[in-house]
Structure formats: C-alpha cells, structure tokens
Design an enzyme around this catalytic site. Structure first.
Site, PDB file in Angstrom:
ATOM      1  N   GLU A   1       0.311  -1.484   5.528  1.00  0.00           N
ATOM      2  CA  GLU A   1       1.358  -1.063   6.468  1.00  0.00           C
ATOM      3  C   GLU A   1       1.088   0.347   6.982  1.00  0.00           C
ATOM      4  OE1 GLU A   1       5.228   0.859   7.610  1.00  0.00           O
ATOM      5  OE2 GLU A   1       3.843   1.387   5.990  1.00  0.00           O
ATOM      6  N   GLU A   2       0.613   1.207   6.091  1.00  0.00           N
ATOM      7  CA  GLU A   2       0.555   2.628   6.406  1.00  0.00           C
ATOM      8  C   GLU A   2      -0.530   3.015   7.413  1.00  0.00           C
ATOM      9  OE1 GLU A   2       2.849   4.466   5.663  1.00  0.00           O
ATOM     10  OE2 GLU A   2       3.735   3.972   3.735  1.00  0.00           O
TER      11      GLU A   2
ATOM     12  N   ASP B   1       0.812  -1.212   0.000  1.00  0.00           N
ATOM     13  CA  ASP B   1       0.000   0.000   0.000  1.00  0.00           C
ATOM     14  C   ASP B   1       0.846   1.264   0.000  1.00  0.00           C
ATOM     15  OD1 ASP B   1       0.829  -0.735   2.645  1.00  0.00           O
ATOM     16  OD2 ASP B   1      -0.590   0.696   3.482  1.00  0.00           O
TER      17      ASP B   1
END
Length: 504
Positions: free
Chosen positions: A165-166, A98
């Site tokens: 992840e973000e 992402d």
C-alpha cells in the site's frame, strides 16, 4: 504517568495502581495488543511482505479458516458467521500488510530481517529510532483478533490484507474483480480516534531524472559536507499542512544561495527516502574557493539562524552542520548545476489549495520526497495528491514543468483515484451512531488528505458501502511514529460493536 494492567475487559480503564507494565503484549485489551506485538516482530517492508504473508497462512491454518490468495499477493481470510447470524450481509475488514521503513541515521536496523524494537512511554507505544508500523499493523491486529475470537457476534467476514500500500497501492490495483463477496467494507487504516473517514484524496507520483554532467574540481578548492537532520518528518498527506520543514527544500535553498554568493560547486546532493514521507534529512558534498573557506561557514551559520526562526515551533530539533571533507574527484558542470538548482528551487512543495467545500481539508498538495545522486544521474521523486482529479493532474503538470526547466526526463505513475464521500451511507450512519452511543460524544465525519485504498476498491466493486476508522497514530511514516494506548481500546470496542449491530 505510567500505565498498569487492570483487566482484559475492553470496558475497564487502563489506568490503575497494580503491577507496572513494560510489554505491549500485556496491554489491555489483550486480544488486539497480543497480535500487534506479534506483527511488530515480523519484517514487512513494502514489496517484501513474504514473512507476514507466511504468518497469515499459518494463522488461517491454525484457526481452520478458509484463505485465498490472488495473483498479486493479497490475502483474504474468511470466517463464517457466528450462530444465528448466517443471513447477515458479509462484511469486509481491510488493512495492508506493509509498513513504511524509516529510521534515524544513527540507528542500525535492517527492516528486511530485524523486528521493531517497541516500548511503552506513558500513553504511547513507540519504537526505538524507527517507524513503529502501527500504520497499518494495528489494523491487521484488529482483524486477527476478531478472526481468532469465540465470543464476538458477527455475520460472515472477509478479512482482506493487501500488499504494498505504502509505495504503490500495488495490492489494491491488482485486486481481482469478483474475489470479494461482501457488500460492506470497513477500512482499518485511518489514524484519528473520534474521526470517521468517508473520503480520501487521489494521488500520482512524478519522477524527474537528470543526466549528470561532471568536470574536474577547480584548483584551489576547499571541500566540505553539509548535513541537515533532526527534522520532524511525517506523512506527506496527513502532515503536509502542519508547517513542517522539508530537508530537501532547505538544502536546495542553501546551495542555490551559496552558488550565487560564493561560487559553490556541487559534487552530490541526497535527501529524503520515501515518496509518501516528508524528507527529514539531507546532505551535500561541495567545494568553494579556498578564499571562501570561512565565508561558507559564516553563510551557513546565518542561514541556520534564519531557518530556526522560520520553524521555531514546528522544528525545535533542527540541526544544520558543516564539516571539512576530502576533495571529490569531480563536480557538476556550472551549466548543469545551474539548471539543477534552479529547477529544484522552483519546485513546489506543501499545500497548494484548501478545499472549498469541506472546511479545514487540504484539497491539493505536493511533496518533494527524495533526491538521489549517482555517477550517471540524479533522480528526484515527488508525489501529488488532490481530492479533485483535475487539480491532481494540474499540480503534476506544474511539477513536470519545474523538472523540464532543468532538462530532466519526466515520468508519471499511473496514479490512483480518490474516494468520493457519501455522507448518506448506511455504514457511515451506523458507525457514527455506534461511536456516539459508546463514548457519549459525536465523532467528526471527514475526508482525509491521504491515499486510502478505498477509491480503487470502489472502482472494482462499485456497490461497496465503505467507511474508515482507526486509533490515534501520530508521526506516521517517521521514527516519531507513536500509537495512543487508550484510543486502541476505543477502536477495538467500536469495531466489535459495529459488527454486533450489523448482525443484530
């Protein structure tokens, strides 16, 4: 100075006098830039990685590589060792699918459907008005280039692509134990050439929800809207100590002062977007008595001058604007507005403590990430980071206390652990020695004040030997994100050489 194509060789210089270059897929080394160009054309917002996952499946099928997907949505593509290297320990190369989706307010872009509009600007690759997605598209590109290669020596490889992840480290949290076979993990998600990362901060999110209370607009009111824009923004970990302004803090400061001096009544306030980005823009809708119509403009002009002086170096493009507006139907009650503004004014933001053991490293910080007003509530999102677990919990409690002053309901995320540095690690030593041999300079070995997934990997795979490398990325998590071309070449050379040495 423009860049030109010279050769596909990773050892050639990028600068020469041949044909002009305008497309990133034509950059050298072609192997990695080809796949980065492909990735920028595939929408991949956090929590919506379906299209990039589909691309990875097709890639694995095309190259006849084994692929595994876990129940969370993470993807592992495995490649056998090159001939003669079958007994080499398996290496895990890791990135996340992402990207942070931020854009300037005047840019029309749908991150769910539109490709990133990239261009070359001197020594940098940039995007037009949006985040570039080099974090961590360039890491993914390196993995794909190695998986597709036929002339790079390596042992058995596992390329791990995690999701989300973000915005929550969802992929790392959900990664199943026993799925990975490798003993060495190279994370490809750091952002500074010449720096090798061996540790990172842990983090936690703290969200406050205020139940809004409204009343009719006082008679004889003048309505206006205020907008703060043009701020640099950036990563709430890497950039938190750079003296950047936070649009939410600037807005709350003015609203608090105008309430005290001119009986400002607030209808709504909004600012920021993502928990891991420093807020670049904010706006508010408010009223003052008609007799203060000119006073509010004077007050804002004085405030703007103060802010420009305070941030003269770090925020040269700041804009604070006021324009007349329609009267809102309602404004916040005086008592609730008092609670809200005092709560947010006292809310900490920025660096809280520097490390006492690693010079120059931010130990603990907090980010006032976003403020969102709706009919029934105002939701304020914050994030805290620290390389010390007890300090992380302490700053989260400080933020909670500030929320409680405004009678907000408070919720903490589960949080994620930090990655404790291991300077004596074998992969760290090899990574340092290889960089030094290639580029004739000694890299810095550092910990980073940002959340890498490595801490969660280590929790599930305690035996992993890990290191994190990457090319230079500036302005990550903002539309100023840019990727340095020359350091991508060095990153690629370094990674290839590490794999070669591991298989020797």
């Amino acid at each position: 100075m423009p860049f030109y194509i010279c050769s596909d060789s990773v050892t050639e210089k990028l600068i020469c006098k041949k044909k002009p270059m305008t497309l990133i897929k034509d950059l050298s080394p072609n192997e990695i830039w080809y796949y980065f160009d492909k990735i920028t054309k595939i929408p991949r917002p956090s929590k919506h990685e379906e299209k990039i996952a589909e691309y990875l499946r097709a890639f694995a099928q095309k190259h006849q590589l084994a692929i595994v997907e876990d129940n969370t949505g993470n993807i592992i593509i495995r490649k056998p060792a090159t001939k003669g290297n079958e007994k080499t320990p398996t290496v895990i190369l890791q990135s996340h699918m992402d990207m942070v989706c931020e854009k300037n307010s005047d840019v029309i872009h749908d991150f769910r459907t539109d490709p990133i509009n990239t261009y070359v600007d001197g020594q940098w690759v940039k995007a037009k008005g949006t985040t570039l997605g080099a974090d961590d598209g360039i890491g993914m590109a390196a993995q794909l280039a190695i998986l597709a290669s036929h002339d790079i020596a390596h042992g058995p490889l596992e390329c791990l692509f995690t999701i989300d992840e973000e915005t929550g480290l969802t992929g790392a949290f959900g990664l199943e134990e026993g799925l990975l076979k490798g003993s060495i993990l190279i994370n490809l998600d750091s952002e500074d050439d010449g720096e090798i990362f061996i540790g990172c901060a842990g983090g936690i999110d703290t969200i406050g929800t205020y139940e809004t209370k409204y009343e009719p607009v006082p008679k004889g009111s003048f309505a206006f809207k205020i907008k703060i824009s043009g701020l640099t923004g950036g990563h709430s970990g890497d950039d938190i100590n750079k003296g950047l302004a936070n649009a939410n803090k600037l807005m709350v400061r003015f609203l608090w002062d105008a309430t005290e001096q001119l009986t400002l009544r607030l209808a709504s306030v909004n600012g920021g977007n993502l928990r891991n980005a420093i807020a670049r823009e904010a706006d508010a809708w408010a009223v003052v008595p008609v007799k203060h119509k000119e006073d509010i403009r004077v007050l804002l002009n004085c405030y703007t001058a103060e802010i420009e002086e305070e941030f003269i170096k770090t925020e040269p493009n700041i804009k604070i604007e006021l324009e007349s507006a329609e009267l809102p139907q309602n404004v916040l009650t005086e008592s609730f507005q008092h609670q809200l503004l005092n709560s947010l004014y006292v809310m900490p933001h920025g660096t809280i403590a520097m490390s006492q053991t690693i010079p120059g490293l931010v130990e603990t910080s907090t980010n006032l990430a976003s403020i969102k007003t709706s009919d029934k509530e105002i939701i304020v999102s914050t994030s805290q980071r620290s390389s010390i677990e007890s300090a992380k919990i302490n700053i989260a409690h400080i933020v909670e206390s500030a929320f409680r002053l405004g009678s907000a309901k408070v919720q903490h995320s589960d949080g994620y652990p930090g990655w404790t540095p291991n300077p004596s690690s074998d992969i760290v030593k090899l990574t340092v020695d290889t960089y030094q041999a290639l580029f004739k300079q000694t890299p810095e070995v550092k910990a980073i004040h940002a959340g890498l997934e490595c801490g969660l990997f280590l929790k599930k795979y305690p035996g992993l030997d890990m290191v994190s490398i990457g090319p230079t990325i500036k302005g990550a998590h903002s539309p100023e994100e840019r990727l340095n071309i020359e350091t991508v070449q060095r990153f690629w050379q370094h990674l290839v050489e590490i794999l070669k040495k591991l298989s020797a």
